[in-house]
Design a protein around this motif. Structure first.
Motif, PDB file in Angstrom:
ATOM      1  N   MET A  66       0.820  -1.194   0.000  1.00  0.00           N
ATOM      2  CA  MET A  66       0.000   0.000   0.000  1.00  0.00           C
ATOM      3  C   MET A  66       0.865   1.258   0.000  1.00  0.00           C
ATOM      4  SD  MET A  66      -3.091   0.997  -0.003  1.00  0.00           S
ATOM      5  CE  MET A  66      -4.298   2.112   0.587  1.00  0.00           C
ATOM      6  N   ALA A  67       1.858   1.311   0.904  1.00  0.00           N
ATOM      7  CA  ALA A  67       2.721   2.490   0.992  1.00  0.00           C
ATOM      8  C   ALA A  67       3.536   2.664  -0.279  1.00  0.00           C
ATOM      9  CB  ALA A  67       3.638   2.389   2.200  1.00  0.00           C
ATOM     10  N   VAL A  68       3.991   1.556  -0.870  1.00  0.00           N
ATOM     11  CA  VAL A  68       4.766   1.637  -2.108  1.00  0.00           C
ATOM     12  C   VAL A  68       3.905   2.210  -3.229  1.00  0.00           C
ATOM     13  CG1 VAL A  68       5.975   0.303  -3.871  1.00  0.00           C
ATOM     14  CG2 VAL A  68       6.321  -0.220  -1.461  1.00  0.00           C
ATOM     15  N   HIS A  69       2.645   1.787  -3.279  1.00  0.00           N
ATOM     16  CA  HIS A  69       1.725   2.294  -4.308  1.00  0.00           C
ATOM     17  C   HIS A  69       1.534   3.804  -4.144  1.00  0.00           C
ATOM     18  CE1 HIS A  69      -1.515   2.423  -7.172  1.00  0.00           C
ATOM     19  NE2 HIS A  69      -2.266   3.035  -6.276  1.00  0.00           N
ATOM     20  N   ILE A  70       1.367   4.262  -2.923  1.00  0.00           N
ATOM     21  CA  ILE A  70       1.190   5.693  -2.665  1.00  0.00           C
ATOM     22  C   ILE A  70       2.454   6.452  -3.039  1.00  0.00           C
ATOM     23  CG2 ILE A  70       0.865   7.433  -0.851  1.00  0.00           C
ATOM     24  CD1 ILE A  70      -0.983   5.348   0.531  1.00  0.00           C
ATOM     25  N   MET A  71       3.618   5.899  -2.680  1.00  0.00           N
ATOM     26  CA  MET A  71       4.879   6.547  -3.029  1.00  0.00           C
ATOM     27  C   MET A  71       5.049   6.610  -4.543  1.00  0.00           C
ATOM     28  SD  MET A  71       7.514   5.079  -0.163  1.00  0.00           S
ATOM     29  CE  MET A  71       8.904   5.423  -1.201  1.00  0.00           C
ATOM     30  N   LYS A  72       4.700   5.524  -5.228  1.00  0.00           N
ATOM     31  CA  LYS A  72       4.828   5.501  -6.683  1.00  0.00           C
ATOM     32  C   LYS A  72       3.915   6.553  -7.310  1.00  0.00           C
ATOM     33  CE  LYS A  72       4.827   2.460 -10.684  1.00  0.00           C
ATOM     34  NZ  LYS A  72       4.723   1.104 -11.183  1.00  0.00           N
ATOM     35  N   GLU A  73       2.719   6.684  -6.806  1.00  0.00           N
ATOM     36  CA  GLU A  73       1.788   7.694  -7.318  1.00  0.00           C
ATOM     37  C   GLU A  73       2.331   9.102  -7.090  1.00  0.00           C
ATOM     38  OE1 GLU A  73      -1.102   7.481  -9.070  1.00  0.00           O
ATOM     39  OE2 GLU A  73      -0.772   5.322  -9.193  1.00  0.00           O
ATOM     40  N   LEU A  74       2.920   9.338  -5.922  1.00  0.00           N
ATOM     41  CA  LEU A  74       3.476  10.650  -5.607  1.00  0.00           C
ATOM     42  C   LEU A  74       4.666  10.962  -6.516  1.00  0.00           C
ATOM     43  CD1 LEU A  74       3.535  13.177  -3.847  1.00  0.00           C
ATOM     44  CD2 LEU A  74       4.997  11.934  -2.258  1.00  0.00           C
ATOM     45  N   VAL A  75       5.567  10.012  -6.675  1.00  0.00           N
ATOM     46  CA  VAL A  75       6.725  10.202  -7.555  1.00  0.00           C
ATOM     47  C   VAL A  75       6.245  10.434  -8.984  1.00  0.00           C
ATOM     48  CG1 VAL A  75       8.725   9.048  -8.582  1.00  0.00           C
ATOM     49  CG2 VAL A  75       8.354   8.953  -6.112  1.00  0.00           C
ATOM     50  N   TYR A  76       5.270   9.651  -9.410  1.00  0.00           N
ATOM     51  CA  TYR A  76       4.727   9.827 -10.765  1.00  0.00           C
ATOM     52  C   TYR A  76       4.143  11.227 -10.924  1.00  0.00           C
ATOM     53  CZ  TYR A  76       1.619   9.659 -14.734  1.00  0.00           C
ATOM     54  OH  TYR A  76       0.979   9.955 -15.895  1.00  0.00           O
ATOM     55  N   TRP A  77       3.385  11.675  -9.953  1.00  0.00           N
ATOM     56  CA  TRP A  77       2.760  12.992 -10.035  1.00  0.00           C
ATOM     57  C   TRP A  77       3.819  14.094 -10.149  1.00  0.00           C
ATOM     58  CZ3 TRP A  77       2.828  17.207  -6.607  1.00  0.00           C
ATOM     59  CH2 TRP A  77       1.946  18.245  -6.933  1.00  0.00           C
ATOM     60  N   VAL A  78       4.878  14.014  -9.347  1.00  0.00           N
ATOM     61  CA  VAL A  78       5.948  15.021  -9.390  1.00  0.00           C
ATOM     62  C   VAL A  78       6.658  14.969 -10.736  1.00  0.00           C
ATOM     63  CG1 VAL A  78       8.159  15.714  -8.405  1.00  0.00           C
ATOM     64  CG2 VAL A  78       6.261  15.110  -6.899  1.00  0.00           C
ATOM     65  N   LEU A  79       7.052  13.779 -11.171  1.00  0.00           N
ATOM     66  CA  LEU A  79       7.743  13.656 -12.451  1.00  0.00           C
ATOM     67  C   LEU A  79       6.849  14.085 -13.612  1.00  0.00           C
ATOM     68  CD1 LEU A  79       9.704  10.314 -12.025  1.00  0.00           C
ATOM     69  CD2 LEU A  79      10.610  12.641 -11.980  1.00  0.00           C
ATOM     70  N   ASP A  80       5.586  13.697 -13.544  1.00  0.00           N
ATOM     71  CA  ASP A  80       4.638  14.077 -14.590  1.00  0.00           C
ATOM     72  C   ASP A  80       4.511  15.593 -14.672  1.00  0.00           C
ATOM     73  OD1 ASP A  80       2.599  13.497 -16.608  1.00  0.00           O
ATOM     74  OD2 ASP A  80       1.178  14.228 -15.104  1.00  0.00           O
ATOM     75  N   SER A  81       4.525  16.254 -13.529  1.00  0.00           N
ATOM     76  CA  SER A  81       4.409  17.712 -13.495  1.00  0.00           C
ATOM     77  C   SER A  81       5.541  18.379 -14.266  1.00  0.00           C
ATOM     78  CB  SER A  81       4.430  18.225 -12.057  1.00  0.00           C
ATOM     79  OG  SER A  81       3.362  17.699 -11.331  1.00  0.00           O
ATOM     80  N   TYR A  82       6.720  17.767 -14.234  1.00  0.00           N
ATOM     81  CA  TYR A  82       7.877  18.374 -14.882  1.00  0.00           C
ATOM     82  C   TYR A  82       8.202  17.766 -16.245  1.00  0.00           C
ATOM     83  CZ  TYR A  82       8.777  20.679 -10.470  1.00  0.00           C
ATOM     84  OH  TYR A  82       8.660  21.455  -9.351  1.00  0.00           O
ATOM     85  N   LEU A  83       8.141  16.450 -16.357  1.00  0.00           N
ATOM     86  CA  LEU A  83       8.640  15.782 -17.554  1.00  0.00           C
ATOM     87  C   LEU A  83       7.620  15.613 -18.672  1.00  0.00           C
ATOM     88  CD1 LEU A  83      10.852  12.985 -15.972  1.00  0.00           C
ATOM     89  CD2 LEU A  83      11.545  15.237 -16.800  1.00  0.00           C
TER      90      LEU A  83
END
Length: 140
Positions: free
Chosen positions: A1-18
């Motif tokens: 569960m925590a890994v999924h949330i972390m992956k979503e957060l990392v994706y959101w940050v990277l998506d915002s920039y990349l």
């Protein structure tokens, strides 16, 4: 569960920039170990395609015709949460075919401003490196 949330957060940050630069940015392309602070896009024969409009709005004298990025990596040590350590960004194999941007007109004032900003950034980097060196020497 925590890994999924972390992956979503990392994706959101990277998506915002990349996503502005990379075509078909997709969270399923994220690889690596979030627990170790390592994230990677591309690599292993799956390059990322650069958008033709990647440089639009950047006042660049060129525009992208076609481009690929072999690998984008990010290392975020857990100590950065506490304010220690640096985030490392890696770009491997950036290849682009560019052409002159006919819509871009030369602006001497803008160039002078950009050069001044680059000089100030270089000074900041040197000052930061000196501070880190002094901290290492004193053991703090």
């Amino acid at each position: 569960m925590a890994v999924h949330i972390m992956k979503e957060l990392v994706y959101w940050v990277l998506d915002s920039y990349l996503s502005r630069y990379i075509k078909n940015f997709d969270k399923d392309k994220l690889k690596g170990s979030l627990w170790r602070g390592n994230v990677q896009l591309g690599g292993e024969g799956t390059p990322l395609e650069i958008k033709p409009e990647a440089l639009a709005g950047e006042n660049m004298p060129v525009q992208v015709v076609f481009g690929v990025l072999e690998k984008f990596s990010l290392h975020i040590p857990w100590t950065t949460i506490l304010g220690y350590g640096d985030i490392e960004v890696g770009i491997k194999g950036l290849y682009a075919v560019v052409e002159p941007n006919a819509a871009q007109e030369y602006d001497a004032e803008q160039e002078a401003t950009m050069l001044q900003a680059l000089k100030e950034l270089q000074i900041q980097k040197i000052e930061h490196a000196v501070q880190r060196f002094r901290k290492q020497q004193t053991g703090h």
